[in-house]
Design an enzyme around this catalytic site. Structure first.
Site, PDB file in Angstrom:
ATOM      1  N   GLU A 510      94.016 -25.850  63.033  1.00 54.24           N
ATOM      2  CA  GLU A 510      92.959 -25.482  62.088  1.00 54.24           C
ATOM      3  C   GLU A 510      91.968 -26.639  62.010  1.00 54.24           C
ATOM      4  O   GLU A 510      92.313 -27.728  61.567  1.00 54.24           O
ATOM      5  CB  GLU A 510      93.576 -25.193  60.718  1.00 54.24           C
ATOM      6  CG  GLU A 510      92.573 -24.761  59.662  1.00 54.24           C
ATOM      7  CD  GLU A 510      93.240 -24.490  58.317  1.00 54.24           C
ATOM      8  OE1 GLU A 510      92.755 -23.615  57.585  1.00 54.24           O
ATOM      9  OE2 GLU A 510      94.253 -25.155  58.002  1.00 54.24           O
ATOM     10  N   ILE A 511      90.759 -26.395  62.479  1.00 52.08           N
ATOM     11  CA  ILE A 511      89.711 -27.421  62.453  1.00 52.08           C
ATOM     12  C   ILE A 511      88.818 -27.168  61.245  1.00 52.08           C
ATOM     13  O   ILE A 511      88.378 -26.039  61.012  1.00 52.08           O
ATOM     14  CB  ILE A 511      88.902 -27.403  63.764  1.00 52.08           C
ATOM     15  CG1 ILE A 511      89.798 -27.893  64.915  1.00 52.08           C
ATOM     16  CG2 ILE A 511      87.649 -28.270  63.659  1.00 52.08           C
ATOM     17  CD1 ILE A 511      89.144 -27.825  66.275  1.00 52.08           C
TER      18      ILE A 511
END
Length: 763
Positions: A510-511
């Site tokens: 998850e960026i």
């Protein structure tokens, strides 16, 4: 099973033109509309062998769609009708891909099971012609040979494959909620035996070329070539073609037999399968195992058993008919639509939509050699990234380096790596206690303790030594990135990269971007994640981001349900029977009580009553007694080395009993307990899309399934709303809202979908 891209193009010829290429004994090609419009397949003739090359345009892989199928039939009819051709070779022009499977968009476009059944029957007829061809056909396999690609290959008289790591054969249709629909359920058991065929079709597991040879799935292996005047991939394809042509000639001349001598084990297995009682026992055992593993949530595995059984017991004609009918039925199920949606989402999340970064990340530095830091290091050196692993403590650094080595060594034990390759990859890692070498870093990922002041400290230290272009990424699970970046001199270079534990096994990354994060920094983070083999979602900054924010209210509900008297084992059973791969109480133990408390308190302050539920005193008392979960040996369960059937921790039961709250019979049925958990998760996910934290529903589904274990059979929270019905979700929430208040108040976007039945997240 995904779309494809061309490496070459079809030449056009007039009636008088001939194909003149070195090594070819040529024949005339007459000009025809079919030839002129062919885009997926072309062929030439070497001596008396037709070399049929598959190369779908605009994709890195070949997929079996309507166009390719039509062109293939045209080409094969030409081959069969030509007196100058005695045999044929099927080969892909694409490096690393023979055929990746069927085009799932073709299946998704169908509106009835009859349409899908027709597609299956057309493919069955085509592959039956191949199987019965009087001119021997050799499948020359390099790279992925999956699904329909495998069904095509096993219809040929002979199979040759490159002994390369990228060459994998498999029948992964079950992972899409369907079954092999082009004869695979009937041919595979005859070729490799019923037990091996069941294993392939029921797990979707890929088989390496060397193992495929031992199984009888492949007849000959070809060693890949190294670099020369041409790239190794190109040289390997040319060499594979030469070998395949030689074998095709040998088959036509009767110098090579397509029949393989079976080993003793295969002969014994075949004999055992000839005994009706033995067959029935095998069917029974396999079915029992499938029911236990799938809990009845996935219809495809049981249909596969049924279709294989029909073919063996009633004959091939009945088997093929059953295969096509069940294929059509399965393609219309909610489970298949959910799994195909996940597949498409996964494909989207494996692309860098932000473009190539201005500077490639070649040197990576990681702060913190704990479980997460070492895990990130492992998936980085594994992909040939030069990586520095820094820690303030020498013993901690040693443990981190040992963890990386162990992870690589496990691959040696599984024969995925040689010991030489392991040592070569491990040499990419440098362990140190200072910032030496950080001046060359293109990216720094911090994986220190979840404390804002500590993250501020290391950020300031790092910025004093790194180059201007270097990106600073924080592996935080809940702290807002904007707060971490508040002390940065270059906030545009600060980003969040939230990995999931264990890093080497969990696919999701998850960026998190802030308003100040540059597009180039995001592109760099995505590039690194893709190199590490991750499925990536990019979300906007906010407390808990997307994944932690969805999980937190559900975990709060877990705590309340436990306080209401539902035992950990009962709760685990209810959640796994709904489709969660890990039970809710077990998940709490995996997360850890200290982490759960920390997140609950922080997000509770921000979101207030909506995140309320169970009493945090339960967690506080467990922490005070050292019951942190799996990592401490005790949580809701007692963990012992080598013991699978865990006992419930009686001391934790006492804590829950002392803080017991009365349950409401009208919302405490097994079904209500399941939906209390799921609806809180789904409502928060939809709210994240409503608020712009999420960019797309597809990313929301991928994040929930691959990061948090949301039931894959439901397709993710957004696909679940579409398939279950937004109105039904809202009705459930209103029912629980009447008792618990704002914790179950449906968000506006969910209400909007409920009020407009035609409004869907996925059209």
């Amino acid at each position: 099973m995904v779309a494809s891209r061309a490496i070459g193009s079809l030449r056009r010829f007039t009636a008088s033109q001939t194909l003149r290429c070195p090594g070819y004994i040529c024949r005339n090609f007459t000009r025809s509309s079919a030839l002129l419009t062919r885009t997926h397949i072309n062929y030439g003739v070497k001596g008396d062998v037709a070399v049929i090359r598959i190369n779908s345009p605009n994709s890195k892989v070949n997929t079996l769609g309507q166009e390719l199928h039509s062109e293939f039939i045209e080409v094969m009819n030409e081959v069969w009708s030509s007196s100058q051709i005695r045999s044929a070779v099927l080969i892909s022009s694409k490096p690393g891909c023979f055929i990746a499977g069927a085009d799932i968009n073709m299946l998704s476009a169908c509106t009835t099971s009859q349409e899908v059944t027709q597609i299956s029957q057309e493919a069955q007829r085509t592959f039956e012609k191949l199987e019965k061809s009087t001119k021997p056909i050799v499948a020359a396999i390099n790279g992925t040979c999956l699904g329909g690609g495998l069904e095509l290959a096993i219809s040929c008289q002979y199979r040759i494959a490159t002994k390369d790591k990228k060459t994998v054969l498999g029948a992964p249709e079950v992972l899409l909620g369907i079954l092999p629909g082009a004869g695979g359920t009937q041919r595979l058991p005859k070729m490799v035996g019923v037990p091996a065929a069941f294993d392939m079709m029921l797990t979707g597991r890929g088989i390496r070329a060397d193992k495929a040879k031992k199984m009888g799935l492949v007849d000959q292996l070809v060693e890949p070539l190294g670099p020369g005047l041409k790239p190794p991939e190109e040289r390997t394809i040319e060499y594979l073609e030469e070998v395949a042509v030689t074998f095709a000639k040998g088959l036509a001349d009767k110098k090579i037999s397509p029949k393989r001598d079976k080993g003793l084990v295969e002969k014994l297995t075949s004999y055992a399968m000839s005994i009706p009682f033995v067959r029935q026992q095998i069917y029974k055992k396999v079915e029992e195992k499938v029911r236990k593993q799938t809990k009845g949530l996935y219809p495809a595995p049981l249909k596969i058993i049924d279709v294989v059984k029909t073919g063996i017991e009633q004959g091939s004609d009945a088997g093929y008919l059953s295969e096509s009918q069940k294929f059509g039925e399965l393609a219309m199920t909610k489970e298949s639509k959910a799994l195909m949606g996940l597949y498409r989402g996964q494909t989207l999340c494996k692309k860098n939509k932000f473009g190539a970064p201005q500077k490639e990340v070649k040197h990576l530095a990681i702060l913190g050699a704990g479980l997460m830091g070492a895990g990130i290091a492992q998936v980085s050196v594994d992909k040939h990234l030069k990586t520095i692993l820094k820690d303030a403590s020498l013993p901690a650094l040693g443990r981190g380096q040992q963890q990386v080595f162990k992870g690589l060594n496990d691959k040696v034990r599984k024969k995925a790596l040689t010991s030489f390759e392991r040592d070569s990859l491990f040499s990419n890692l440098t362990g140190q206690l200072d910032y030496q070498g950080f001046e060359k870093a293109d990216m720094v990922i911090e994986a220190v303790f979840e404390e804002l002041s500590l993250k501020h400290k290391v950020l300031k230290e790092v910025e004093a030594v790194i180059p201007d272009h270097c990106v600073f990424a924080s592996n935080t699970s809940a702290l807002p990135i904007s707060e971490i970046a508040a002390v940065s001199k270059r906030p545009e270079k600060v980003i969040g990269m939230h990995y999931f534990s264990p890093v080497d096994k969990m696919q999701l990354l998850e960026i998190i971007t802030t308003e100040k994060t540059s597009k180039d920094s995001t592109a760099s983070a995505v590039e690194v994640g893709l190199k590490q083999g991750k499925v990536i979602i990019v979300v906007k900054d906010g407390p808990g981001f997307y994944t932690t924010r969805c999980l937190a209210p559900m975990m709060s509900e877990v705590l309340r349900i436990l306080q209401e008297g539902v035992g950990p084992k009962k709760l685990d059973s209810l959640t796994t029977s709904f489709g969660f791969p890990v039970g809710a109480a077990t998940l709490m133990d995996e997360v850890g009580m200290d982490v759960a408390k920390h997140v609950a308190e922080n997000l509770g302050k921000i979101f207030g009553e909506r995140f309320a539920g169970g009493n945090l005193d339960v967690l506080k008392q467990m922490i005070s007694k050292g019951f942190l979960g799996r990592k401490s040996g005790k949580g809701f369960y007692v963990y012992q080395e080598g013991v699978k059937n865990r006992n419930v921790n009686s001391d934790t039961e006492s804590i829950l009993a002392s803080l017991k709250i009365p349950s409401r019979p009208d919302i405490s049925s097994d079904e209500d307990i399941q939906y209390r958990l799921v609806t809180r998760f789904v409502n928060e996910a939809v709210l994240c899309l409503q608020e712009g934290i999420l960019a797309t529903p597809a990313e929301g589904d991928i994040g929930a399934v691959f990061g948090l274990g949301f039931p894959p059979c439901l397709g993710g929270p957004f696909r679940f709303v579409d398939l279950y019905g937004a109105q039904k979700v809202v009705d459930r929430l209103r029912k629980y809202e009447a008792i618990y208040g704002k914790q179950f108040t449906p968000c506006q976007l969910l209400i909007d979908h409920a009020s407009s039945p035609n409004k869907k997240f996925f059209q």
